[in-house]
Design a protein around this motif. Structure first.
Motif, PDB file in Angstrom:
ATOM      1  N   LEU A  98      21.495   9.383  60.347  1.00  0.00           N
ATOM      2  CA  LEU A  98      20.903   8.168  59.795  1.00  0.00           C
ATOM      3  C   LEU A  98      20.639   8.292  58.295  1.00  0.00           C
ATOM      4  O   LEU A  98      20.816   7.336  57.541  1.00  0.00           O
TER       5      LEU A  98
ATOM      6  N   ASP B  43      23.844   7.823  56.493  1.00  0.00           N
ATOM      7  CA  ASP B  43      24.326   6.443  56.470  1.00  0.00           C
ATOM      8  C   ASP B  43      23.217   5.525  56.976  1.00  0.00           C
ATOM      9  O   ASP B  43      23.183   5.159  58.154  1.00  0.00           O
ATOM     10  N   PRO B  44      22.281   5.144  56.101  1.00  0.00           N
ATOM     11  CA  PRO B  44      21.121   4.333  56.512  1.00  0.00           C
ATOM     12  C   PRO B  44      21.475   3.014  57.192  1.00  0.00           C
ATOM     13  O   PRO B  44      20.667   2.469  57.951  1.00  0.00           O
ATOM     14  N   LYS B  45      22.674   2.497  56.941  1.00  0.00           N
ATOM     15  CA  LYS B  45      23.080   1.253  57.599  1.00  0.00           C
ATOM     16  C   LYS B  45      23.138   1.412  59.114  1.00  0.00           C
ATOM     17  O   LYS B  45      23.034   0.433  59.856  1.00  0.00           O
ATOM     18  N   ARG B  46      23.254   2.653  59.579  1.00  0.00           N
ATOM     19  CA  ARG B  46      23.360   2.892  61.017  1.00  0.00           C
ATOM     20  C   ARG B  46      22.024   2.694  61.745  1.00  0.00           C
ATOM     21  O   ARG B  46      21.981   2.670  62.975  1.00  0.00           O
ATOM     22  N   PHE B  47      20.919   2.570  60.994  1.00  0.00           N
ATOM     23  CA  PHE B  47      19.636   2.295  61.632  1.00  0.00           C
ATOM     24  C   PHE B  47      19.731   1.030  62.479  1.00  0.00           C
ATOM     25  O   PHE B  47      19.124   0.939  63.547  1.00  0.00           O
ATOM     26  N   LYS B  48      20.475   0.039  62.003  1.00  0.00           N
ATOM     27  CA  LYS B  48      20.624  -1.215  62.743  1.00  0.00           C
ATOM     28  C   LYS B  48      21.309  -0.982  64.085  1.00  0.00           C
ATOM     29  O   LYS B  48      20.974  -1.618  65.090  1.00  0.00           O
ATOM     30  N   ASP B  49      22.277  -0.064  64.104  1.00  0.00           N
ATOM     31  CA  ASP B  49      22.966   0.254  65.358  1.00  0.00           C
ATOM     32  C   ASP B  49      22.004   0.895  66.350  1.00  0.00           C
ATOM     33  O   ASP B  49      22.024   0.588  67.548  1.00  0.00           O
TER      34      ASP B  49
ATOM     35  N   GLU C 291      18.692   0.578  66.351  1.00  0.00           N
ATOM     36  CA  GLU C 291      17.710  -0.415  66.762  1.00  0.00           C
ATOM     37  C   GLU C 291      18.272  -1.345  67.836  1.00  0.00           C
ATOM     38  O   GLU C 291      17.547  -1.754  68.760  1.00  0.00           O
TER      39      GLU C 291
ATOM     40  N   GLU D  67       8.626  -5.632  60.050  1.00  0.00           N
ATOM     41  CA  GLU D  67      10.063  -5.526  59.863  1.00  0.00           C
ATOM     42  C   GLU D  67      10.831  -6.058  61.071  1.00  0.00           C
ATOM     43  O   GLU D  67      11.943  -6.578  60.938  1.00  0.00           O
TER      44      GLU D  67
ATOM     45  N   ARG E 249      12.573   2.151  54.858  1.00  0.00           N
ATOM     46  CA  ARG E 249      12.813   1.087  55.832  1.00  0.00           C
ATOM     47  C   ARG E 249      11.592   0.194  56.032  1.00  0.00           C
ATOM     48  O   ARG E 249      11.676  -0.824  56.730  1.00  0.00           O
TER      49      ARG E 249
END
Length: 205
Positions: free
Chosen positions: A70, A73-79, A81, A116, A157
């Motif tokens: 994570l 690639d911080p964008k993967r937090f959405k995956d 979640e 959030e 985040r």
């Protein structure tokens, strides 16, 4: 009716201390972090491994390995979640239904990513705990396995502290002693309990 209270605050701000006081006063608290830990102990292994290969060790999610992916690639937090949050929300719903069935006047949802995740639309009152940035960092980095990189990734985040406080009904300062925190929670409970008779079931809206 039952009053639903949202309890939140950034990492290391004192949510657990505040939640403990609510429980000591006989008010049940749903701990979203604890539910995530439970889900990481096996129920979501297959889904998480498919999305994040190599993140499972033995029969549980290896939080350090997952965090490495994570942070990279911080964008993967959405995956993540998308996998975890529906299960947590369902557990919240079961908790509140049980408390309501038992005739509770108040129940608390302790949720780190409260604003959030849009959870503020489903509660009757919001309590935000806060502390100085220096004390926050000291508390968090004292945790086993925590690193500066993981700390910064978590903070990145979350909403800025001033925005959280602006959206709160009550702000609890945890810079002082546990006793001081407890006194603040006691005052909040005293103010909120009389409102339970007119609470609106926002959670089921």
């Amino acid at each position: 009716m039952m009053l639903v209270v949202g309890l939140t605050g950034s990492i290391g701000m004192g949510k657990s201390t505040a939640a403990a006081r609510f429980r000591a006063r006989g008010i049940s608290v749903f701990d979203a972090d604890a539910e995530v830990h439970r889900l990481y102990e096996g129920p979501l292994n297959d889904e998480i491994e498919r999305a994040f290969p190599g993140s499972i060790t033995g029969q549980a999610v290896d939080r350090s390995k997952l965090a490495e992916q994570l942070i990279a690639d911080p964008k993967r937090f959405k995956d993540l979640e998308a996998i975890v949050h529906p299960h947590v929300h369902e557990a919240e719903r079961r908790f509140l239904q049980e408390e309501k069935t038992h005739g509770a006047a108040m129940a608390v949802l302790e949720i780190p990513l409260f604003f959030e995740g849009g959870r503020d639309e489903h509660v009757d009152a919001i309590v935000v705990v806060t502390a100085s940035p220096e004390l926050q960092r000291e508390r968090v980095l004292a945790r086993a396995g925590m690193t500066d990189a993981r700390f910064e990734a978590v903070v990145a985040r979350q909403l800025p502290e001033d925005e959280k406080q602006a959206r709160a009904d009550f702000v609890v300062d945890t810079n002082g002693s546990v006793e001081n925190c407890n006194s603040q929670i006691d005052r909040i409970i005293t103010k909120l309990l009389p409102l339970s008779a007119t609470a609106y079931d926002k959670f089921w809206r």
